[in-house]
Design an enzyme around this catalytic site. Sequence first.
Site, PDB file in Angstrom:
ATOM      1  N   SER A   1       0.949  -1.436  -0.099  1.00  0.00           N
ATOM      2  CA  SER A   1       0.048   0.109  -0.108  1.00  0.00           C
ATOM      3  C   SER A   1       1.013   1.254   0.145  1.00  0.00           C
ATOM      4  CB  SER A   1      -0.826  -0.157   1.235  1.00  0.00           C
ATOM      5  OG  SER A   1      -1.186   0.988   1.698  1.00  0.00           O
TER       6      SER A   1
ATOM      7  N   LYS B   1       0.899  -4.121   4.589  1.00  0.00           N
ATOM      8  CA  LYS B   1      -0.379  -4.819   4.134  1.00  0.00           C
ATOM      9  C   LYS B   1      -0.138  -5.876   3.062  1.00  0.00           C
ATOM     10  CE  LYS B   1      -4.758  -2.885   3.602  1.00  0.00           C
ATOM     11  NZ  LYS B   1      -5.284  -2.588   2.285  1.00  0.00           N
TER      12      LYS B   1
ATOM     13  N   ASN C   1      -2.136  -6.810   0.306  1.00  0.00           N
ATOM     14  CA  ASN C   1      -3.498  -6.899  -0.615  1.00  0.00           C
ATOM     15  C   ASN C   1      -3.568  -8.072  -1.430  1.00  0.00           C
ATOM     16  OD1 ASN C   1      -4.297  -4.665   0.758  1.00  0.00           O
ATOM     17  ND2 ASN C   1      -3.244  -3.456  -0.637  1.00  0.00           N
TER      18      ASN C   1
ATOM     19  N   ARG D   1     -23.158  -3.460 -45.584  1.00  0.00           N
ATOM     20  CA  ARG D   1     -22.240  -3.143 -44.716  1.00  0.00           C
ATOM     21  C   ARG D   1     -22.883  -2.030 -43.632  1.00  0.00           C
ATOM     22  NH1 ARG D   1     -17.672  -2.180 -47.474  1.00  0.00           N
ATOM     23  NH2 ARG D   1     -17.768  -4.246 -47.568  1.00  0.00           N
TER      24      ARG D   1
END
Lengths: 392, 392, 392, 392
Positions: free
Chosen positions: B258, B264, B266, B298
């Site tokens: 982080s 941390k 994650n 088309r």
Amino acid sequence: MSDLWWPGDHRAGVLLTDQALLDAMVAVEQAWLDVLAEAGLAAGTQLPAVAPDALDPAAIESTGNPVPTLVAHLREASGETWVHRGLTSQDVLDTALVVCLRDAVARVRGDLDRAVRRLAGLAREHAATPMVARTLTQHAVPTTFGLKAATWLTGLLDARHDLDHLDRVGWPVQLGGAAGTLSAVVELDLDPRQARDDLAARLDLAPAAPWHTTRRPLTRVADALVSVTDAAGRLAADVATLSRPEIAELSEGHGGGSSTMPHKANPVLSVQVRRAALAAPGLAATLHLAAATQVDERADGAWHAEWATLRDLGRRTVVAAAQTTDLVEQLQVHPDAMAATLATADDAVHAEQHAVHEVLGRDPSAETDHHDYLGAATDLVRTAVARAEERP
Amino acid sequence: MSDLWWPGDHRAGVLLTDQALLDAMVAVEQAWLDVLAEAGLAAGTQLPAVAPDALDPAAIESTGNPVPTLVAHLREASGETWVHRGLTSQDVLDTALVVCLRDAVARVRGDLDRAVRRLAGLAREHAATPMVARTLTQHAVPTTFGLKAATWLTGLLDARHDLDHLDRVGWPVQLGGAAGTLSAVVELDLDPRQARDDLAARLDLAPAAPWHTTRRPLTRVADALVSVTDAAGRLAADVATLSRPEIAELSEGHGGGSSTMPHKANPVLSVQVRRAALAAPGLAATLHLAAATQVDERADGAWHAEWATLRDLGRRTVVAAAQTTDLVEQLQVHPDAMAATLATADDAVHAEQHAVHEVLGRDPSAETDHHDYLGAATDLVRTAVARAEERP
Amino acid sequence: MSDLWWPGDHRAGVLLTDQALLDAMVAVEQAWLDVLAEAGLAAGTQLPAVAPDALDPAAIESTGNPVPTLVAHLREASGETWVHRGLTSQDVLDTALVVCLRDAVARVRGDLDRAVRRLAGLAREHAATPMVARTLTQHAVPTTFGLKAATWLTGLLDARHDLDHLDRVGWPVQLGGAAGTLSAVVELDLDPRQARDDLAARLDLAPAAPWHTTRRPLTRVADALVSVTDAAGRLAADVATLSRPEIAELSEGHGGGSSTMPHKANPVLSVQVRRAALAAPGLAATLHLAAATQVDERADGAWHAEWATLRDLGRRTVVAAAQTTDLVEQLQVHPDAMAATLATADDAVHAEQHAVHEVLGRDPSAETDHHDYLGAATDLVRTAVARAEERP
Amino acid sequence: MSDLWWPGDHRAGVLLTDQALLDAMVAVEQAWLDVLAEAGLAAGTQLPAVAPDALDPAAIESTGNPVPTLVAHLREASGETWVHRGLTSQDVLDTALVVCLRDAVARVRGDLDRAVRRLAGLAREHAATPMVARTLTQHAVPTTFGLKAATWLTGLLDARHDLDHLDRVGWPVQLGGAAGTLSAVVELDLDPRQARDDLAARLDLAPAAPWHTTRRPLTRVADALVSVTDAAGRLAADVATLSRPEIAELSEGHGGGSSTMPHKANPVLSVQVRRAALAAPGLAATLHLAAATQVDERADGAWHAEWATLRDLGRRTVVAAAQTTDLVEQLQVHPDAMAATLATADDAVHAEQHAVHEVLGRDPSAETDHHDYLGAATDLVRTAVARAEERP
């Protein structure tokens, strides 16, 4: 049965209605009860039919799905406490969804078959009916109405291929128990594989490993249904365009009137088919999203988002297929108008031919021999028609 | 190559980039020039590679697609006026799209194969690792981590089936000329069917009738790609959930840090895979919508909406598949935590078992024999693993 | 009224049903007849109520919308030939849609108001209830449950702002005649502006220029409804997560049971709200698509795709708002569990604080003064609650 | 800068590119560093500009968003360790997103203003240019081209209203710290409210409570952008239709050529605008979905799905607005062709008038007085033009 918000909805009849879901859920509970009876656990009780208003909607909401309320009702009505033993709600609801979807797909396929036959006929009949081809709204080179019909046909054949693929892969029964381990089934001393095969056979479904949280069986149906509305929408866009009064090369057999302009002939079938084609992709996307946000052994919302979305996608595809079939069966083709447009567009539609001759260094006076300039149109029609006829 | 807006995008490398599209378009023009050369029309000119900045974006915009600008560039650079003769822009662009998509799908499949192997390994390895199953977020009955891995595996196998189906159906060349009749091809005295087969062979593609306005070949790819992100997203949702610190039964091998909280960890791969799973269904829906609003020979916008949508869907699926593979290869499984949760959940997870015994009239004291209550989990793992190994 | 496919649907009662649409259409025809009567053209006839089954669905399909069939029925039933003179089908249907949507939005707003009150109460009450904040599933820093409730509240307030904006912009009457020129109205010697204002006033709607093909009035409603399901879904995701047994910081007041596990308490309201949040964006996208593909003076399918899509989006939002209100009113908050998690997460949640102290060069022993580390949480709660109370 | 997959993309220039995002993120970090400097914490360091290739994409992927890698780069390049202290990644990225979106919206508004002026001019100029109105593709009653232009104008004015509404609501700064509590800001002894207001002022944004997981600020932008592509697409659909050679009532100023048909004039701007209108609703739906699946204090994927989706939606809307402006500025109107169609359609377009006369019991011979039958068209044009001029 009527739906003022989606005219034509009555064409889908009972398919994917509350009653159809209920009938299918009761059929699943019955089939399972028969499995239990054969194993000597339950008696051979016959479960009663249930009408939607027999179930309290508040009770259903309180458990988040209709199965517990239905099971309580069935146990009470039949006096059979073995009802549902070994199953989980998702087993019953998913299997019933599959049964309902299979019925809807069968109806769609029947309509596609009729439409395919008619388009193959139109393609053959008009293989030599020249008209102008249009690209980016402008006149391009000549083509034939037969080739246009063959192009529509190819779209429907691709969609039919997808529907057939569903059969080849199989319509899977759902039997996993509380969390996909068949725990209660085993606890009841049933052989889980045999119980599953037996349940599947009784419902004419394919045996399958539990798919509580792997939802490709449902997104595959959704993708196939959208391929039907895509193909139908593409066809309807042409009919709507070519039935513009300034073009008038096609018209719907029975134009729809107006509330204020009595003589107006609106292409109402095309309009309604186009409606379905606009709405279907968003519904299929919701089903993919539900598949993508599955979690744990039963999802906390993603499962619940599937049911009505499948119902809506399914019914609307049934209606669109039926309307497309009527549309092509009643379609009025106007070769004179096609010829007239082509005559008007003469310079434009031969520009490419001139350019080719220039690069070839050919004598432009020779071009009169090539006045139709239809390339391989006839052969392409033949190929598409042959593909339509391939199917047994 | 970097995309700050979609971290991990660099994993897709050159796939489906401007350069990849340009290379593929030049390859198509070269292959066609070779067809013309073999027919004695063109010389055996080799076309040069082209870099995106060689083409003026305003010129491209003025024709609405990049082919006319590319063709002008190639003719000038090579001195070969036969470049593109007989083709239309859509032939070149659609065929190039197919080439680019095939490359992307091949990459996805390679990653899926690795993920499949790893998941089959995890399923086998943890076939007897008990954990609690969760339904609607709550503890249900016991299961094994092996069965969870087998469920993820089944999702990826279903997706791989869809990718394989693309090969079985074939990656179609597009060759229709100005309006799908192969008019210029015929005018050049080429046999249209042979020219098409020859072009397809030179690009290792499948021959196909012109599909300028029948777009199932593209929506089929889109549906298959979404089935990949669906399966990957479903797996990532479990990893994200089970790596919550309160659960901690799984963790990503290398958690992402982080900017403010240094320690941390994650679940960044899961997060990025989930991102793709949320965004992909909307992109596939746009492709179906484009298919459904085709018109004439088309379409006036529906064709143009496909290109970037396919690029975005394709690259993101490539990235998601690569991240999923890393995710499962580096996944940390914590059997102790699983056992601890299961112990805590003891009452809850045996409620069903008690209920079954009650209905069976069994002696509750006998239940200690059934302490794991894993149903057919082992057999289900075996089945999924066997399916993973089926493929040659 | 029950919908097994979307449990809780009964909560929406008659809103946006066939009957509601029919009542609204009859009200529009009546109001217009009164305008004509006041102008001395029609007599003061009272039109009868009409039940859906009085109209033949095949007749409705044949014109593509229900108005011509309804008009024929009303003329016959009332003997009044002036019914509908001057109007077009789209005037009646669009105006009736607006009436039905306004009723649904009013219901949603009432529920939002209740939910807002409860969330403001929760935010205040728990302004000092600490809990761990989670980012990317992992523990971050401490927060309070009051701030979490305030965040949910902010989401609902944003949605309420959008609903209020609909009132500020006005609920527009549709009156354009056959093609938006009010031709027949003028031909009847009515002053078109006065006739329109009069019609609007009788239905309590806002006068508006014809918006037959400029559909922002409808997509604006759709966007506002989705902002409701977005906010509700975001709240429900938290409740579903935090009521996981490993976290257990929140629980629904009345958990929903299971068909096989009697003691299970599923977060069934959260689950059903999440379902709506997953399905709504696709419906709103279809309405934007319909707006984007309008053409001519009445679209050939894009108009027709709107009706059922609005119905489904509207009813599901009504149900979701009602369920969200119940959810927050019955929500059980468990401060002890929150405190316990926070204690366990101690190291993690103070990592940022340590980092700040390090950069400040502070003595770490001073950190005990900052043990709660709640930043501006209290002030943020106060701001959100004040905003909730702003509304008269 | 070129994008072969989305011709015209170069029109959006640097808006919402990697470089624009990076510049905006550096500007946010700089503004925050200035806040810290003013508080006496940091020195008055000037941060350097950063080029995208200065950041390692693998590093970015490893944290799931580009901010940590940028912060590390900025700290090293500037030697300033105070960079980013007190912020979280989402503060920087969300604020930068808002800055980038505001720039894109400003560009769109500038183009809309030009288009509005031109359409108001066309509406006035052609207020008396009769043409046939078409409903469901068929001729209905007469209208004027001025009213058609006024209808397009109304669509753009509605969209401009939505863009203006974004300004009224305000472009919000994001400042919440690690989990929305401003914890580190408070720990740094800053007044959180003042710090936020200061940061907002330095970036010319509006102060706002943290909106990390309440995403209406972004979906509101998305809805407004889609309302632009809806209005543009609706206009382009008319131009594409009416420039069909059989109708030829309108044509684009500079038609786009073809790679094989030299003289063809395709409505290339309309085609490209329609493309955007088909693709935009799905992108906005993804943003709503991301809003609806937010959870905790930072979502595990839903946040990450927003960035590229916003970029794509933003750039495509910029391109579509620019192309729409060119389209209306260069539009060729052909009153003679309109008159000719109207003459041909004589019977059809007077059917309603006859019906009105019949009900009025008028002498049909009096109808010659009503030969134009234009209702309130002139007045409706005047109203729309007045609305265009309202804006200061």
